[in-house]
Design an enzyme around this catalytic site. Sequence first.
Site, mmCIF file in Angstrom:
data_model
loop_
_atom_site.group_PDB
_atom_site.id
_atom_site.type_symbol
_atom_site.label_atom_id
_atom_site.label_comp_id
_atom_site.label_asym_id
_atom_site.label_seq_id
_atom_site.Cartn_x
_atom_site.Cartn_y
_atom_site.Cartn_z
ATOM 1 N N ASP A 1 -6.219 4.643 -7.818
ATOM 2 C CA ASP A 1 -5.506 3.379 -7.638
ATOM 3 C C ASP A 1 -6.481 2.203 -7.558
ATOM 4 O O ASP A 1 -6.392 1.369 -6.658
ATOM 5 C CB ASP A 1 -4.605 3.431 -6.398
ATOM 6 C CG ASP A 1 -3.668 2.220 -6.317
ATOM 7 O OD1 ASP A 1 -3.406 1.592 -7.363
ATOM 8 O OD2 ASP A 1 -3.211 1.888 -5.206
ATOM 9 N N ARG B 1 -9.917 -8.291 3.695
ATOM 10 C CA ARG B 1 -8.597 -8.440 3.079
ATOM 11 C C ARG B 1 -7.744 -7.287 3.577
ATOM 12 O O ARG B 1 -8.002 -6.124 3.266
ATOM 13 C CB ARG B 1 -8.743 -8.385 1.565
ATOM 14 C CG ARG B 1 -7.441 -8.287 0.789
ATOM 15 C CD ARG B 1 -7.764 -7.961 -0.658
ATOM 16 N NE ARG B 1 -6.602 -7.867 -1.514
ATOM 17 C CZ ARG B 1 -5.825 -6.785 -1.630
ATOM 18 N NH1 ARG B 1 -6.050 -5.715 -0.902
ATOM 19 N NH2 ARG B 1 -4.818 -6.787 -2.472
ATOM 20 N N ASP C 1 -5.126 -4.959 3.409
ATOM 21 C CA ASP C 1 -4.328 -4.458 2.297
ATOM 22 C C ASP C 1 -2.965 -3.952 2.774
ATOM 23 O O ASP C 1 -2.876 -3.255 3.780
ATOM 24 C CB ASP C 1 -5.095 -3.298 1.639
ATOM 25 C CG ASP C 1 -4.375 -2.738 0.434
ATOM 26 O OD1 ASP C 1 -4.134 -3.509 -0.503
ATOM 27 O OD2 ASP C 1 -4.035 -1.538 0.434
ATOM 28 N N GLU D 1 -2.646 -9.603 2.834
ATOM 29 C CA GLU D 1 -2.087 -9.304 1.519
ATOM 30 C C GLU D 1 -0.661 -8.820 1.733
ATOM 31 O O GLU D 1 -0.390 -7.625 1.856
ATOM 32 C CB GLU D 1 -2.904 -8.234 0.779
ATOM 33 C CG GLU D 1 -2.498 -8.082 -0.682
ATOM 34 C CD GLU D 1 -1.727 -6.813 -1.037
ATOM 35 O OE1 GLU D 1 -1.125 -6.766 -2.121
ATOM 36 O OE2 GLU D 1 -1.701 -5.855 -0.233
HETATM 37 C C1 GLC Z 1 -2.381 -3.300 -2.417
HETATM 38 C C2 GLC Z 1 -3.291 -3.435 -3.601
HETATM 39 C C3 GLC Z 1 -2.758 -2.636 -4.728
HETATM 40 C C4 GLC Z 1 -2.603 -1.210 -4.307
HETATM 41 C C5 GLC Z 1 -1.776 -1.102 -3.036
HETATM 42 C C6 GLC Z 1 -1.938 0.236 -2.412
HETATM 43 O O1 GLC Z 1 -1.160 -3.875 -2.611
HETATM 44 O O2 GLC Z 1 -3.446 -4.774 -3.934
HETATM 45 O O3 GLC Z 1 -3.598 -2.728 -5.843
HETATM 46 O O4 GLC Z 1 -1.983 -0.487 -5.314
HETATM 47 O O5 GLC Z 1 -2.207 -1.991 -2.050
HETATM 48 O O6 GLC Z 1 -3.201 0.297 -1.773
HETATM 49 C C1 GLC Z 2 4.198 -4.419 -3.870
HETATM 50 C C2 GLC Z 2 3.603 -4.465 -2.528
HETATM 51 C C3 GLC Z 2 2.210 -4.999 -2.582
HETATM 52 C C4 GLC Z 2 1.417 -4.279 -3.647
HETATM 53 C C5 GLC Z 2 2.091 -4.292 -4.945
HETATM 54 C C6 GLC Z 2 1.326 -3.462 -5.910
HETATM 55 O O1 GLC Z 2 4.453 -5.688 -4.325
HETATM 56 O O2 GLC Z 2 4.365 -5.279 -1.664
HETATM 57 O O3 GLC Z 2 1.596 -4.835 -1.363
HETATM 58 O O4 GLC Z 2 0.206 -4.923 -3.853
HETATM 59 O O5 GLC Z 2 3.365 -3.763 -4.782
HETATM 60 O O6 GLC Z 2 1.945 -3.554 -7.137
#
Ligand code: GLC
Ligand code: GLC
Length: 660
Positions: free
Chosen positions: A157, A298, A300, A342
Amino acid sequence: MIGSNDNGAPDGIEFKADLTLERLKPRLEEVWRDSGIDEAQRCEFERRLRAHWRPLFEILFRLYGSRYDFHYHIERILQTAAAAWSDRPAELRSLDRHRINEPDWFQSEKVIGGALYVDLFSENLVKAREHVGYFQRLGLTYLHLMPLFAVRPGNNDGGYAISNYRSVDPRLGTIDDLRLLAADLRRAGIVLVLDFVFNHTADDHEWAQKAQAGDREYQEFYYLFPDRTVPEQYEATLREIFPTVRRGNFTWHDGMQQWVWTTFNSFQWDLNYGNPAVFRAMLEEMFFLANVGVDVLRLDAVAFIWKRMGTGCENLPEAHLLIQAFNHLARISTPSLLFKSEAIVHPDEVVKYVSPRECQVSYNPTLMALLWESLATRQVGLIMQTLRHRHRLPEHTAWVNYLRCHDDIGWTFDDDDAAAIGIAAYDHRQFLNEFYTGQFPGSFARGIPFQENIKTGDMRISGTMASLAGLEQAIEEDDEAKKELAIRRMILLHGVTLSIGGIPLLYLGEEWGMLNDYEFVTDPAKAGDSRWIHRPKMQWDYLEELNDHIDTGNGSIRNRIFKSTQQLISLRKELPALAGQNMELINTFNSHVLGYLRIFEGHRLIVLANFSEEVQSVEGNKLRTAGLGRFFEDVIEDKTFVTSSPVELEPYQILWLKRV
Ligand code: GLC
Ligand code: GLC
């Protein structure tokens, strides 16, 4: 599992906090004795501890007070915090002192962000150090390196399936390489941003491996269920984040004969923060990163870190309490560290994470989505309606304004904001998806779908900034007029994120107008995830083209995009009006033109942005009432205007207007 859910403070909580701290003093003494820290540094820590202890204790009590082992965990948390301060390198301690006196440093107009994948940008960390000059040339002062930790083999991922938070992916280098890069960046005036992926670990993280080996203590780190009964009950109210990966939010694990909660990919196991041992274990990982020299973490997937039956398990009050607890602990032990949220969720929820007590900065997904919405519609109604009541943030915080990132675009505007100006939200999202996948007649965009959900009709969009803004189509058709419009759209969007208030964040590659990379499908670890289309490799030969003065087709396009981006960045740094967050919308009486006023300590700047491919005009006297004098100049093109006549904007032109 939860101590107390009510909003009032538990009875006698301050007394309990003080008494607990008193009782824990000897434990603290032990840490000091073992670390040999000096008296002055000890006092520094204890001063901050006193300032934060009561609210921290209250939060932990609310989350974990009813646990049989609460006191044990409190003790370990305090010791972990003390150890983090005593391990903190001297250079970082002095940075702490500096930032305590300058808490708003990130609100400066001089702060400009960039984000990149180390492997795609420079192969590894050692080579990244050779490119610090490039970041400076572009004007960056904030660098987010996408997750670079040890990951599971195969699909990881994009680095978000972490198997060890304390070691770097060997393909990228070592933790010492990271320390050296952090030090180089600091010397170059660039702060380092890394991810804190604390919602889940990879299925091969040590904790997950122990759980798989049957260790009960570690099984309690995750959400495991022997059959479908409880998962089904949760499913009734959960949404699906990656519906094309797997339906539902749980994955069957054969070895353990258990269902595992996996919000994202099946190999990303959600951590159970109902267990204080998880909180403390992650706290250690957080302090480790802080002491490597990370300035901003950040956070996540913040929305997902607490679950409760019968809810969507997103944005729960306890998620906020957890972040506040991490934040108090950072203030105590690693005070220069900031958090960036985020939360790519509904705008009402995004803003709740932003405060000095929680995340000081936050992605601004609503602005991002609405800038693309305005480009598609050539109308600024929805963005105005939204910004009017959604841009303001608490003091000492800031938005991070971006156009593209490594993730998809989701249309996260508020349905009532849309309804207020006569837009039907569901239909509008369908339109935007059609537009950005190039299916809508006349569309200039070349995006592709991400996570289309057949059941709900929901879909998100992948694609690079340039491809979404029309450059890919224009180059393919070799149409000069279209190329021109695409470039202007890109400059327009940068012109907004660089001026609207907050930290502008470039996703590296944007400065060259990088197009979609369709090759990702040939790599089996990437093929199933369309976000790889907008994660292209850096082309270093573009840098050489910069010095070519002869027009070489696409080369000259890249030159122009790079130079305009660089110019806007350096202009922003010269305009004190662009510091801080204060932004007032201006009614331009033209539905294609976004207008706003920035004021900071007596400095003013008016921004006008034309979102259509037609010439537009705005009456000069409207600007006069917004505080410009009779004469004013556009600092981007050095052109002077008078307020007595209409201001004309070229197709997609953006003006940064200053009184002369
Ligand atoms: C965050 C990241 C995204 C990832 C997800 C799971 O939303 O930005 O790229 O897939 O978390 O970690
Ligand atoms: C969703 C989640 C976000 C993640 C994203 C990845 O929007 O809320 O956290 O980064 O999916 O596609």
